[in-house]
Write an enzyme that holds these catalytic residues in place. Structure first.
Site, PDB file in Angstrom:
ATOM      1  N   ALA A 243       0.735  -0.933  -0.096  1.00 40.81           N
ATOM      2  CA  ALA A 243       0.084   0.123   0.028  1.00 40.81           C
ATOM      3  C   ALA A 243       0.927   1.233  -0.090  1.00 40.81           C
ATOM      4  O   ALA A 243       1.778   1.507   0.741  1.00 40.81           O
ATOM      5  CB  ALA A 243      -0.913  -0.223   1.192  1.00 40.81           C
TER       6      ALA A 243
ATOM      7  N   GLU B 284       9.955  -5.099  17.161  1.00 41.39           N
ATOM      8  CA  GLU B 284      11.541  -4.913  17.350  1.00 41.39           C
ATOM      9  C   GLU B 284      12.210  -3.591  16.804  1.00 41.39           C
ATOM     10  O   GLU B 284      12.829  -2.830  17.429  1.00 41.39           O
ATOM     11  CB  GLU B 284      12.451  -5.978  16.882  1.00 41.39           C
ATOM     12  CG  GLU B 284      13.742  -5.890  17.286  1.00 41.39           C
ATOM     13  CD  GLU B 284      14.127  -6.012  18.704  1.00 41.39           C
ATOM     14  OE1 GLU B 284      14.839  -5.076  19.027  1.00 41.39           O
ATOM     15  OE2 GLU B 284      13.766  -6.983  19.379  1.00 41.39           O
TER      16      GLU B 284
ATOM     17  N   VAL C 280      12.615   0.568  18.131  1.00 33.13           N
ATOM     18  CA  VAL C 280      13.531   1.096  18.894  1.00 33.13           C
ATOM     19  C   VAL C 280      14.882   0.639  18.337  1.00 33.13           C
ATOM     20  O   VAL C 280      15.087  -0.448  18.212  1.00 33.13           O
ATOM     21  CB  VAL C 280      13.296   0.785  20.447  1.00 33.13           C
ATOM     22  CG1 VAL C 280      14.574   1.328  21.293  1.00 33.13           C
ATOM     23  CG2 VAL C 280      12.113   1.300  20.905  1.00 33.13           C
TER      24      VAL C 280
ATOM     25  N   GLY D 209      16.483   0.609  15.603  1.00 34.21           N
ATOM     26  CA  GLY D 209      16.732   0.065  14.266  1.00 34.21           C
ATOM     27  C   GLY D 209      17.022  -1.385  14.218  1.00 34.21           C
ATOM     28  O   GLY D 209      16.276  -1.941  14.997  1.00 34.21           O
TER      29      GLY D 209
ATOM     30  N   GLY E  53      22.316  13.874   5.499  1.00 32.74           N
ATOM     31  CA  GLY E  53      21.236  12.935   5.380  1.00 32.74           C
ATOM     32  C   GLY E  53      20.869  12.575   6.950  1.00 32.74           C
ATOM     33  O   GLY E  53      20.115  11.811   6.703  1.00 32.74           O
TER      34      GLY E  53
ATOM     35  N   ASP F  45      11.272  12.011  19.625  1.00 33.75           N
ATOM     36  CA  ASP F  45      11.540  10.739  19.109  1.00 33.75           C
ATOM     37  C   ASP F  45      12.195   9.905  20.101  1.00 33.75           C
ATOM     38  O   ASP F  45      11.660   8.617  20.353  1.00 33.75           O
ATOM     39  CB  ASP F  45      12.864  10.816  17.749  1.00 33.75           C
ATOM     40  CG  ASP F  45      13.262   9.459  17.170  1.00 33.75           C
ATOM     41  OD1 ASP F  45      12.285   8.596  16.594  1.00 33.75           O
ATOM     42  OD2 ASP F  45      14.155   8.891  17.811  1.00 33.75           O
TER      43      ASP F  45
ATOM     44  N   LYS G  99      10.740   6.284  22.178  1.00 30.50           N
ATOM     45  CA  LYS G  99      11.705   4.995  22.485  1.00 30.50           C
ATOM     46  C   LYS G  99      11.797   4.773  24.148  1.00 30.50           C
ATOM     47  O   LYS G  99      11.694   3.448  24.328  1.00 30.50           O
ATOM     48  CB  LYS G  99      12.900   5.029  21.860  1.00 30.50           C
ATOM     49  CG  LYS G  99      12.642   5.428  20.295  1.00 30.50           C
ATOM     50  CD  LYS G  99      14.039   5.537  19.524  1.00 30.50           C
ATOM     51  CE  LYS G  99      13.768   5.716  18.196  1.00 30.50           C
ATOM     52  NZ  LYS G  99      14.971   6.133  17.310  1.00 30.50           N
TER      53      LYS G  99
ATOM     54  N   GLY H 179      17.808   3.958   9.442  1.00 34.14           N
ATOM     55  CA  GLY H 179      18.251   3.728   8.313  1.00 34.14           C
ATOM     56  C   GLY H 179      17.214   2.571   7.380  1.00 34.14           C
ATOM     57  O   GLY H 179      16.902   1.784   8.271  1.00 34.14           O
TER      58      GLY H 179
END
Length: 430
Positions: free
Chosen positions: A45, A131, A134, A136, A189, A203, A207, A304
């Site tokens: 989607a 998982e 938090v 990555g 970035g 953020d 977490k 990432g």
């Protein structure tokens, strides 16, 4: 190998979603071997069919109708990586109601309304795994939920936001100011055009709520977490930390305090000897303390597309195995139902830099201000003379409200020209 095929729908095809699609496609045979049955991607989607994407989605799988996709009765697993509160919440609830298990990376939603999702998963007798929400690719939630299930976790201390860690690391290594380091992070970035969620701690607070909930078996939301960002951290703060043999990090700190949970996010000075001090650039790390296992540290890329997709696929394999075995994994564990300790009652330490008049009695007056609020001084040093005189005071642990009141009293004193810096101190000997 089971003859049954497990059918997967993915919500979102951005940085993370595109990598989930890639891994599902490229590792199709390996995933089937690990799960014990073929895993088939049946729909993705998206908001716009013609938007540029990092991967080529197999023909016929893209749809703009996410509601219809999660309502299909032939979908076994739904992966939600669109983020935000809505429509993610409604889509996850719909998926569960229609019999699908869910894997999500949505930290904001879990921190705001996790109980609603967990209750829906329990009612539907389906899994809800997260998982990737938090740190990555770093496996931290599963160890808290499963590996340490027989232990008593007492503290979780982490660097869980790569953007702020990159900025603070550049300020430490190059002497740059906040604005200069932020600009570099944006150019590379690591930071969004609007970095508010990262640099103001939102953020990390989401977490922290998830970590505290899991570690202490209690419901903790983002609104329960005390939050300060790093936008007020100056090059002088970082230099002062360096003079103390410390470094400034934005920390998520979750602690068990008697029968209460303390959860907070703020910049703090930590000794360079602490394992978290060596976490550089945009990496994340979480330091866990428990009664039996002692001290554990989890380190790696915290964001990432590919690293986060790795965590998503790890959950997907587990959930797929559960579907095949017609069982469920561990759901929400909130049996302890501990209250969240107000920040004012939480014991912390302060580093306070004060511009003062260079005359007799100043040190005694400053010490009396600390004593008025029952705050003990660990160290004090004077820097400069005359108009450049400055006192740098590090306190012992005391209730945060008492330390805050001390700072306010210092600001009202005639001998104090300015309180130039206030920062909490973590780690090291008191």
């Amino acid at each position: 190998m089971s003859e049954r095929t497990l059918r997967v729908a993915v919500l979102g095809c951005g940085a993370v979603g595109s990598q989930v699609v890639r891994l599902l496609t490229e590792q199709h045979d390996d995933l089937a071997a690990r799960v014990g049955a073929p895993v088939e991607l049946v729909g993705v989607a998206v908001r716009r069919l013609d938007a540029p994407r990092e991967v080529e989605v197999p023909e016929g799988l893209l749809t703009t109708d996410a509601t219809a996709l999660v309502s299909r009765d032939d979908v076994d697993l739904v992966v939600e990586v669109i983020g935000g509160i809505e429509p993610a919440r409604s889509l996850i609830l719909s998926a569960l109601e229609n019999g699908a298990s869910v894997v999500t990376a949505n930290k904001a939603l879990l921190a705001e309304d996790g109980p609603t999702l967990f209750e829906a998963a329990a009612k539907a007798e389906r899994d809800l795994y997260y998982e990737a929400a938090v740190a990555g690719a770093i496996p931290i939630l599963r160890p808290l939920r499963e590996s340490l299930a027989g232990d008593k976790v007492t503290r979780v201390l982490g660097i869980v936001n790569g953007t702020t860690n990159f900025i603070l690391d550049k300020m430490d290594t190059s002497g740059a100011g906040f604005s200069e380091a932020l600009e570099e992070a944006q150019q590379l970035g690591y930071a969004e055009a609007d970095p508010t969620a990262d640099v103001e701690g939102f953020d990390a607070a989401a977490k922290a709520a998830i970590l505290a909930s899991l570690a202490f078996h209690s419901r903790v939301t983002a609104s329960d977490v005390y939050r300060e960002g790093i936008s007020e951290v100056t090059a002088a703060d970082v230099a002062s930390a360096r003079d103390m043999g410390s470094v400034v990090k934005l920390l998520a700190i979750c602690e068990l305090r008697g029968d209460q949970v303390a959860a907070r996010v703020h910049p703090a000075m930590i000794p360079r000897s602490h394992p978290l001090a060596s976490v550089r650039e945009a990496y994340n790390a979480v330091f866990v303390e428990s009664e039996a296992a002692g001290q554990l540290m989890f380190y790696g890329p915290g964001a990432g597309g590919a690293p986060t997709a790795s965590a998503v696929l790890g959950d997907l394999v587990t959930v797929a195995r559960n579907r095949l075995a017609e069982t469920r994994g561990a759901g929400e564990s909130a049996y302890a139902d501990r209250a969240v300790q107000p920040m004012g009652e939480t014991r912390t330490r302060y580093h306070v830099a004060i511009d003062v008049d260079d005359r007799a009695g100043v040190l005694a007056a400053v010490a009396n201000a600390f004593a008025d609020h029952d705050v003990s001084i660990q160290t004090v040093r004077q820097e400069g003379r005359g108009a450049d005189a400055q006192l740098v005071v590090v306190s012992h642990a005391a209730p945060d409200a008492a330390l805050s009141a001390t700072v306010e009293q210092l600001r009202s004193m005639d001998i104090v020209r300015e309180v130039t810096s206030v920062m909490r101190v973590e780690g090291g000997d008191e």
